[in-house]
Scaffold this motif. Structure first.
Motif, PDB file in Angstrom:
ATOM      1  N   HIS A   1       0.751  -1.305   0.159  1.00  0.00           N
ATOM      2  CA  HIS A   1       0.189  -0.468  -0.303  1.00  0.00           C
ATOM      3  C   HIS A   1       1.025   1.277   0.128  1.00  0.00           C
ATOM      4  O   HIS A   1       1.938   1.136   0.845  1.00  0.00           O
ATOM      5  N   LEU A   2       0.510   1.795  -1.310  1.00  0.00           N
ATOM      6  CA  LEU A   2       1.474   3.315  -1.063  1.00  0.00           C
ATOM      7  C   LEU A   2       0.508   4.845  -0.675  1.00  0.00           C
ATOM      8  O   LEU A   2      -0.423   4.598  -1.652  1.00  0.00           O
ATOM      9  N   LEU A   3       0.801   5.435  -0.089  1.00  0.00           N
ATOM     10  CA  LEU A   3      -0.412   6.954   0.409  1.00  0.00           C
ATOM     11  C   LEU A   3      -1.826   6.463  -0.064  1.00  0.00           C
ATOM     12  O   LEU A   3      -2.335   7.205  -0.735  1.00  0.00           O
ATOM     13  N   GLY A   4      -1.761   5.264   0.854  1.00  0.00           N
ATOM     14  CA  GLY A   4      -3.971   4.907   1.061  1.00  0.00           C
ATOM     15  C   GLY A   4      -4.258   4.360  -0.762  1.00  0.00           C
ATOM     16  O   GLY A   4      -5.450   4.083  -0.314  1.00  0.00           O
ATOM     17  N   ARG A   5      -3.467   3.696  -0.939  1.00  0.00           N
ATOM     18  CA  ARG A   5      -3.259   3.138  -2.709  1.00  0.00           C
ATOM     19  C   ARG A   5      -3.240   1.527  -2.498  1.00  0.00           C
ATOM     20  O   ARG A   5      -2.044   1.866  -1.761  1.00  0.00           O
ATOM     21  N   ALA A   6      -4.072   0.290  -2.468  1.00  0.00           N
ATOM     22  CA  ALA A   6      -3.008  -0.520  -2.879  1.00  0.00           C
ATOM     23  C   ALA A   6      -2.728  -0.771  -4.342  1.00  0.00           C
ATOM     24  O   ALA A   6      -3.020   0.275  -5.447  1.00  0.00           O
ATOM     25  N   SER A   7      -1.437  -1.211  -4.324  1.00  0.00           N
ATOM     26  CA  SER A   7      -0.558  -1.117  -5.396  1.00  0.00           C
ATOM     27  C   SER A   7       0.249  -2.308  -5.526  1.00  0.00           C
ATOM     28  O   SER A   7       0.465  -3.019  -4.315  1.00  0.00           O
ATOM     29  N   ILE A   8       0.622  -2.302  -6.572  1.00  0.00           N
ATOM     30  CA  ILE A   8       1.781  -3.478  -7.265  1.00  0.00           C
ATOM     31  C   ILE A   8       3.299  -3.699  -7.917  1.00  0.00           C
ATOM     32  O   ILE A   8       2.683  -1.783  -8.202  1.00  0.00           O
ATOM     33  N   ILE A   9       4.361  -3.278  -6.937  1.00  0.00           N
ATOM     34  CA  ILE A   9       5.905  -2.759  -7.684  1.00  0.00           C
ATOM     35  C   ILE A   9       6.236  -3.841  -8.505  1.00  0.00           C
ATOM     36  O   ILE A   9       6.254  -5.418  -8.657  1.00  0.00           O
ATOM     37  N   VAL A  10       6.515  -3.689  -9.768  1.00  0.00           N
ATOM     38  CA  VAL A  10       7.591  -4.195 -10.895  1.00  0.00           C
ATOM     39  C   VAL A  10       8.604  -4.427 -10.589  1.00  0.00           C
ATOM     40  O   VAL A  10       9.030  -2.599 -11.158  1.00  0.00           O
ATOM     41  N   CYS A  11       9.612  -4.941 -10.423  1.00  0.00           N
ATOM     42  CA  CYS A  11      11.028  -4.636 -10.808  1.00  0.00           C
ATOM     43  C   CYS A  11      11.500  -5.430 -11.858  1.00  0.00           C
ATOM     44  O   CYS A  11      12.481  -5.224 -11.654  1.00  0.00           O
ATOM     45  N   THR A  12      11.543  -6.420 -13.281  1.00  0.00           N
ATOM     46  CA  THR A  12      11.819  -6.974 -14.156  1.00  0.00           C
ATOM     47  C   THR A  12      11.639  -5.405 -15.194  1.00  0.00           C
ATOM     48  O   THR A  12      10.668  -5.024 -15.116  1.00  0.00           O
TER      49      THR A  12
END
Length: 375
Positions: free
Chosen positions: A5-16
Motif C-alpha cells: 500500500h502506498l499513500l493509501g492505495r493498493a499497489s503492485i511494485i514491478v521490478c523486472t
C-alpha cells in the motif's frame, strides 16, 4: 512483483525490466494513475494527467518550445550567466553551504526566467520557490485537507502560485494585444500563449497554468538533485573529475578568440560529461517511481520502481511519456558542470553522511560543503 500500500492505495511494485517496459509503453492496457495528493496538486491539464489523444496533442504542441533546437539556443546565455553568478556567490561565502539548497535556488531562477522572462510580479523569485517547496511536500502526503496537515499547506501554496501565474498570463495577453504584429515571443509562456492547434485553437488559461506549473516543478527539482549528486560523485572520484575537466578545457582551446561564452554545438561535444550525467542519473536514481493503472484484466494500480529495475536505463521514462524536458535538463546540468569543472572545487564536510530518500534521494545534511574557486 509484490503487493503493498502506498499513500493509501493498493499497489503492485514491478521490478523486472520486461514487465516495466510493457507497463510504461502499452497505453492500451495501462494508463497514468497518480495518488490523489499528486492529482489534486498537479492540475487536471498537466501532462502527468492527460491521456491518449489529449496527451499526444499537448505534447506535440509543447515539445518545440521546451526542447527544440532554436529554443535551446535561446536559453543558453541566460543559463550561463545565472550559473556563473551563482558559483561566484557560493565561493565568496565564508561559511559552508547546503549544496542542494543553493542549487535548487539556482535551477529555479533559471527555469523561472526561461518560462516567464522578466515578467513584473509582486512576489520575489525566492518567495515563489518557497511556495514550490511547500507544494512538493504535499506530493508525498496523505490528501487530508485540514489545517495543520502538509497537504492543506500544499493546496494553499498551489492556490497562491496559480494566482501569480494567472497574473502573468493576463499581463502577457494584454501586451500581445497592445503590440499587435510587433509582438514577439521572448520566453516559454509567450510561446504557449502564441500556440495554435490544427484547428486554429489557442491553449486556454487553465491548460497554460497547469503545463507551466508541471514544467516549473520538473525543471528545477529533479535537475537540482542531479546536479548536486554529479558534483558530489565527481568530487569523490578525482580521476573521473580530471577526465571531465580535460574535456571542457579542450572545448575552450578549440574556441575562436572572438567567441564569448558557450554555444549549443560546444555542449553537444561534451560526450564524456554526458556520460557522467547519465551515470549520475543511474546511480542516484532521482525519479524512483511512476504510477500506472491497468485498464483491462486487473483493477489495481501498477507502480514502476526505477531503483529495483536491473539492466535498464530509464531516468526519463519510456514510451510516449518520455520526459519532454530531458534535453533542457541535460543542457542546464552540462552548463553548470562546465563552469564548475573549469573554475571550482567542493570540499564536502561529511562525505559519509547518511542518505534519505524523500522527496528524492539526497544526503541528510543536503550536501553541506565549502565551494572554493581555483587559482
Amino acid at each position: 512483483m509484490y503487493k503493498t500500500h502506498l499513500l493509501g492505495r493498493a499497489s503492485i511494485i514491478v521490478c523486472t525490466s520486461e514487465v516495466c517496459r510493457q507497463v510504461l509503453c502499452d497505453e492500451e492496457k495501462f494508463k497514468p494513475s497518480l495518488p490523489r495528493s499528486i492529482t489534486l496538486l498537479s492540475g487536471r491539464k498537466s501532462l502527468m494527467q492527460v491521456f491518449k489523444a489529449e496527451h499526444r496533442r499537448l505534447r506535440r504542441l509543447t515539445t518545440a518550445p521546451i526542447s527544440g533546437h532554436s529554443a535551446l539556443e535561446m536559453y543558453i546565455n541566460h543559463i550561463e550567466q545565472t550559473v556563473i553568478s551563482g558559483l561566484e556567490e557560493w565561493a565568496s561565502m565564508k561559511r559552508p553551504i547546503e549544496l542542494l539548497t543553493e542549487i535548487k535556488k539556482l535551477t529555479f531562477k533559471i527555469i523561472w526566467n526561461i518560462f516567464m522572462g522578466s515578467s513584473s510580479i509582486d512576489s520575489s523569485i525566492g518567495e515563489i520557490e518557497a511556495l514550490f517547496a511547500k507544494i512538493t511536500l504535499g506530493f508525498i502526503s496523505l490528501p487530508i485537507n485540514l489545517p495543520g496537515f502538509s497537504f492543506y499547506k500544499s493546496l494553499k501554496a498551489r492556490k497562491e502560485l496559480l494566482t501569480i501565474l494567472q497574473s502573468i498570463i493576463n499581463q502577457k495577453r494584454m501586451a500581445k494585444k497592445r503590440e499587435g504584429e510587433g509582438w514577439e515571443a521572448k520566453d516559454m509562456m509567450d510561446l504557449l500563449i502564441e500556440l495554435k492547434d490544427e484547428d486554429g485553437e489557442e491553449l486556454d488559461d487553465e491548460t497554460i497554468r497547469d503545463l507551466i506549473f508541471g514544467k516549473l516543478f520538473a525543471g528545477h527539482e529533479t535537475t537540482a538533485y542531479t546536479a548536486m549528486w554529479a558534483v558530489l560523485f565527481l568530487t569523490n572520484h578525482p580521476h573521473i573529475l580530471q577526465k571531465a575537466k580535460e574535456e571542457q578545457e579542450d572545448i575552450i582551446k578549440r574556441r575562436p578568440t572572438t567567441q564569448k561564452g558557450l554555444i549549443l554545438s560546444e555542449v553537444k561535444q561534451m560526450k564524456f560529461l554526458y556520460q557522467v550525467i547519465d551515470e549520475t542519473l543511474r546511480a542516484a536514481c532521482i525519479t524512483f517511481m511512476v504510477f500506472r493503472e491497468a485498464v483491462v484484466d486487473v483493477e489495481i494500480n501498477v507502480l514502476f520502481n526505477f531503483v529495483a529495475t536491473p539492466g535498464v536505463f530509464t531516468p526519463f521514462g519510456l514510451g510516449s511519456r518520455y520526459c519532454p524536458g530531458s534535453d533542457l535538463a541535460k543542457l542546464e546540468i552540462s552548463i553548470f558542470l562546465h563552469y564548475f569543472l573549469l573554475n571550482y572545487k567542493v570540499e564536502q564536510l561529511d562525505p559519509k553522511c547518511q542518505k534519505t530518500c524523500l522527496p528524492f534521494p539526497h544526503p541528510k545534511d543536503k550536501g553541506l560543503a565549502r565551494v572554493h574557486k581555483l587559482e
